[in-house]
Design an enzyme around this catalytic site. Sequence first.
Site, mmCIF file in Angstrom:
data_model
loop_
_atom_site.group_PDB
_atom_site.id
_atom_site.type_symbol
_atom_site.label_atom_id
_atom_site.label_comp_id
_atom_site.label_asym_id
_atom_site.label_seq_id
_atom_site.Cartn_x
_atom_site.Cartn_y
_atom_site.Cartn_z
ATOM 1 N N ASP A 129 -17.403 34.720 -41.592
ATOM 2 C CA ASP A 129 -17.558 34.528 -43.036
ATOM 3 C C ASP A 129 -17.706 33.040 -43.327
ATOM 4 O O ASP A 129 -17.001 32.214 -42.746
ATOM 5 C CB ASP A 129 -16.345 35.099 -43.763
ATOM 6 N N HIS A 136 -18.960 28.142 -56.057
ATOM 7 C CA HIS A 136 -17.684 28.754 -55.664
ATOM 8 C C HIS A 136 -16.746 27.708 -55.064
ATOM 9 O O HIS A 136 -15.569 27.620 -55.443
ATOM 10 C CB HIS A 136 -17.939 29.883 -54.656
ATOM 11 N N GLU A 202 -14.897 39.235 -53.269
ATOM 12 C CA GLU A 202 -15.824 38.119 -53.139
ATOM 13 C C GLU A 202 -17.226 38.717 -53.011
ATOM 14 O O GLU A 202 -17.499 39.488 -52.094
ATOM 15 C CB GLU A 202 -15.487 37.227 -51.939
ATOM 16 N N GLU A 204 -20.767 38.656 -51.868
ATOM 17 C CA GLU A 204 -21.495 37.937 -50.827
ATOM 18 C C GLU A 204 -22.696 38.762 -50.370
ATOM 19 O O GLU A 204 -22.793 39.954 -50.640
ATOM 20 C CB GLU A 204 -20.591 37.675 -49.609
ATOM 21 N N ASP A 234 -16.061 40.779 -49.652
ATOM 22 C CA ASP A 234 -14.998 40.265 -48.776
ATOM 23 C C ASP A 234 -13.680 40.298 -49.551
ATOM 24 O O ASP A 234 -13.234 39.297 -50.101
ATOM 25 C CB ASP A 234 -15.370 38.833 -48.372
ATOM 26 N N ARG A 238 -5.288 36.839 -52.565
ATOM 27 C CA ARG A 238 -5.125 35.396 -52.831
ATOM 28 C C ARG A 238 -3.706 34.902 -52.589
ATOM 29 O O ARG A 238 -3.511 33.749 -52.195
ATOM 30 C CB ARG A 238 -5.518 35.091 -54.279
ATOM 31 N N GLN A 241 -3.123 34.682 -48.878
ATOM 32 C CA GLN A 241 -3.915 33.544 -48.396
ATOM 33 C C GLN A 241 -3.230 32.211 -48.693
ATOM 34 O O GLN A 241 -3.173 31.314 -47.839
ATOM 35 C CB GLN A 241 -5.298 33.582 -49.055
ATOM 36 N N TYR A 245 -2.634 30.168 -45.152
ATOM 37 C CA TYR A 245 -3.902 29.630 -44.648
ATOM 38 C C TYR A 245 -3.842 28.212 -44.106
ATOM 39 O O TYR A 245 -4.808 27.759 -43.476
ATOM 40 C CB TYR A 245 -5.012 29.775 -45.697
ATOM 41 N N LYS A 254 -7.681 38.340 -45.433
ATOM 42 C CA LYS A 254 -9.085 38.741 -45.410
ATOM 43 C C LYS A 254 -9.324 39.939 -44.500
ATOM 44 O O LYS A 254 -10.486 40.299 -44.277
ATOM 45 C CB LYS A 254 -9.925 37.570 -44.874
ATOM 46 N N THR A 258 -13.588 44.660 -45.495
ATOM 47 C CA THR A 258 -14.799 44.014 -45.976
ATOM 48 C C THR A 258 -15.797 45.147 -46.133
ATOM 49 O O THR A 258 -16.084 45.850 -45.163
ATOM 50 C CB THR A 258 -15.299 42.967 -44.968
ATOM 51 N N THR A 350 -18.900 33.342 -50.980
ATOM 52 C CA THR A 350 -18.973 33.856 -52.349
ATOM 53 C C THR A 350 -20.111 33.188 -53.111
ATOM 54 O O THR A 350 -20.284 31.977 -53.053
ATOM 55 C CB THR A 350 -17.640 33.601 -53.074
ATOM 56 N N GLU A 364 -12.160 33.079 -59.747
ATOM 57 C CA GLU A 364 -12.926 32.141 -60.570
ATOM 58 C C GLU A 364 -13.097 32.664 -61.994
ATOM 59 O O GLU A 364 -12.987 31.902 -62.961
ATOM 60 C CB GLU A 364 -14.305 31.916 -59.950
#
Lengths: 417, 417
Positions: A129, A136, A202, A204, A234, A238, A241, A245, A254, A258, A350, A364
């Site tokens: 990814d 984004h 997300e 994509e 995806d 959040r 993450q 992360y 993640k 997907t 994204t 967002e």
Amino acid sequence: MTGLKPSWIDSANAPDTDFPLNNLPYGVFSVDDGDLRCGVAIGDRIVDATGLEAAGILRADPEADVLDAPWWNDFMELGPKVWADYRARLTALLSDGADEQTQEAVITHSVPMAQATLHMPFRVSEYTDFYAGRHHATNVGTMFRGAENALPPNWLHIPIGYNGRASSVVVSGTDVTRPHGQLKGPNDTVPRFGPSARFDIELEMGAIVGTASDGPISVAEAYDNIFGYVLLNDWSARDIQAWEYQPLGPFQAKATATTISPWIVTAAALEPFRTSTPEREKDLLPYLQEPGPMLYDIALDVGLTPAGGDETVIARTNYNEMYYSAAQQLAHHTTCGCPMRVGDLLGSGTISGPEKDMRGSLLELSWGGKEPLTLDSGETRSFIEDGDTLALRGAAQGDGFRIGFGPCLGTVTPARS
Amino acid sequence: MTGLKPSWIDSANAPDTDFPLNNLPYGVFSVDDGDLRCGVAIGDRIVDATGLEAAGILRADPEADVLDAPWWNDFMELGPKVWADYRARLTALLSDGADEQTQEAVITHSVPMAQATLHMPFRVSEYTDFYAGRHHATNVGTMFRGAENALPPNWLHIPIGYNGRASSVVVSGTDVTRPHGQLKGPNDTVPRFGPSARFDIELEMGAIVGTASDGPISVAEAYDNIFGYVLLNDWSARDIQAWEYQPLGPFQAKATATTISPWIVTAAALEPFRTSTPEREKDLLPYLQEPGPMLYDIALDVGLTPAGGDETVIARTNYNEMYYSAAQQLAHHTTCGCPMRVGDLLGSGTISGPEKDMRGSLLELSWGGKEPLTLDSGETRSFIEDGDTLALRGAAQGDGFRIGFGPCLGTVTPARS
């Protein structure tokens, strides 16, 4: 630009079908409890490519059956010349003016799409990814680091990517269970284990590698090695993450799922819609420079439907907003000598546009939950709620026809109790 | 602790062999230009498991051939009961006291190890690498962030991991080409593209998932799902990593190659060497707590041999230095619902001990290049030079026998010109 290629299958000539003769995307289907078979979408029908191969009517390889498997990987292995030849012969079979015997044979080896169940169109070898949409990256960076430091220092030089989890890729229509994970929110003194409260999408595009490579390849070679594209959601937790992360990137945030759309739209079908990546703010190193337009003009939107409710379109954007093309991403992926394999899937990152209603994630759209979205029903959303169905859609618009992907759908079900 | 199990194959009874009857690791071999076959190491011989299956002497599945493939994945798919039963029957065939007819049949279906070429013992489904050695994380963190902030805030709570690239996993003995990549060193005003000048090893153990799972599993279930272990060298380009890894983690820095040792040493063979992870500085959340000892006491060392020179042992450490066991890592990997598949490979993370000569990477041994190592020949090393051969070795020491892995070797060849 070419116009609609007329087919003797009437539904393929409707201006609003996703699947005119110009498209011919590849998928995998079953009817009732039957075997999984390779199929091609045309109007409101699916041509049974496995059946055409077995009957000797249309074969990719004269010597070996490659479509007697529940995926298109073996077909992809045959390489670009075979892809082009097969597409030309398939087009001939379905074109206006095909003789009656041909039409009868094709009808025998086809089913109404409404009767079919769609499955994963290819076996995902590995999944990567990227983070290659500038709007984004700027939005997310602004939320987390402030507007001054929104883009990381390497962002304008590298199509930043990370390896994802191929085993979690599912086809459109698969329910997605809200994940558990380790969390430590701003009000937690110690970490805790529980369901994600900030589960997100997300928007994509996914590029599918059709030709393997064993060492570094150029952007031009990478372009030729991409077989086709799908829509890709995806799903992202959040809150998981945020805690996990640093320093090595997203992991469990993640890996719940997907979702991809069920039809592989070939690079050949998208050829008339090639467009350039945006002007560079900083020159790219030569190994990343594109010899020609390698991005595509594909209009995209996202719909959110609460359980039992009506859909609200929450975002409209376009694949042409990407700063890096899939060919650039794939070339960068091979710089260190990393072998790429048939069936590798590359998520674009994204895709957000410059305006607020062009953002490809709820993170967002709701600005981290601070500005909840209002749906048409009056309900609000900061992140996904249980029972919500998210739909990604995409199509390249031609003159009197469009190259559509079919929807990429997923309903979020409650976390395991 | 059990002692040596005697075998009628004399070389398996030598106290310094890696492969006594207690071990019986699984690999894939070929002789001359012959087919790849599944084999079992015993002393200085390889028993042809594919041949024993075809001859009906030792079958894992009475109905289907599972060893007529160049990997052990199909065998693993049969599950723990079959693994245990097969191992028991194999042990009986090779034990002292086996009758003459049995011995003749086994000798017919075996070859001297010296005549064989070894290949990848299993097909890697996906590869995940962890960062779960406390000494390594502390060393690296101290170099990059200072001693006060060495461990990231999540480190004592989460076995931090990231997805790696399965296509780059190779078997011991495969040459590794020094990678190119995008670089921006402290003296560069703009990024450039060139060969890595800080190419490194990481001494790790790899755990192989033998039983698939579709949702979250406990640490105890994870332990049962691990089929066996290999040595693992996670080759790392530190200069590529430094420029690329923020914000989404290492990518091309880690995708040139990951070398594994050729024999899968089973969890069954390692059972007598179970040991506990170290005392927790902070309590783990319940989902990560071990119900019993799930780490192993395995002595490890690293040798560096310059082209045409002699080997210097540059590090000695032990797998028991890990803060998190493979079972804890695998359980964490599934928390979000991530499906795990047979053949998934989990790298432990770099295994360093508390002392300077117990560090599992050149980054740590040379302290980022500031304190170059002196080899026995008087040459110095900050990072790997072209022509260097790196060897990882490991063995669990029993009473009069040891469970060895066979070396994990790789020679670094110059970057492509």
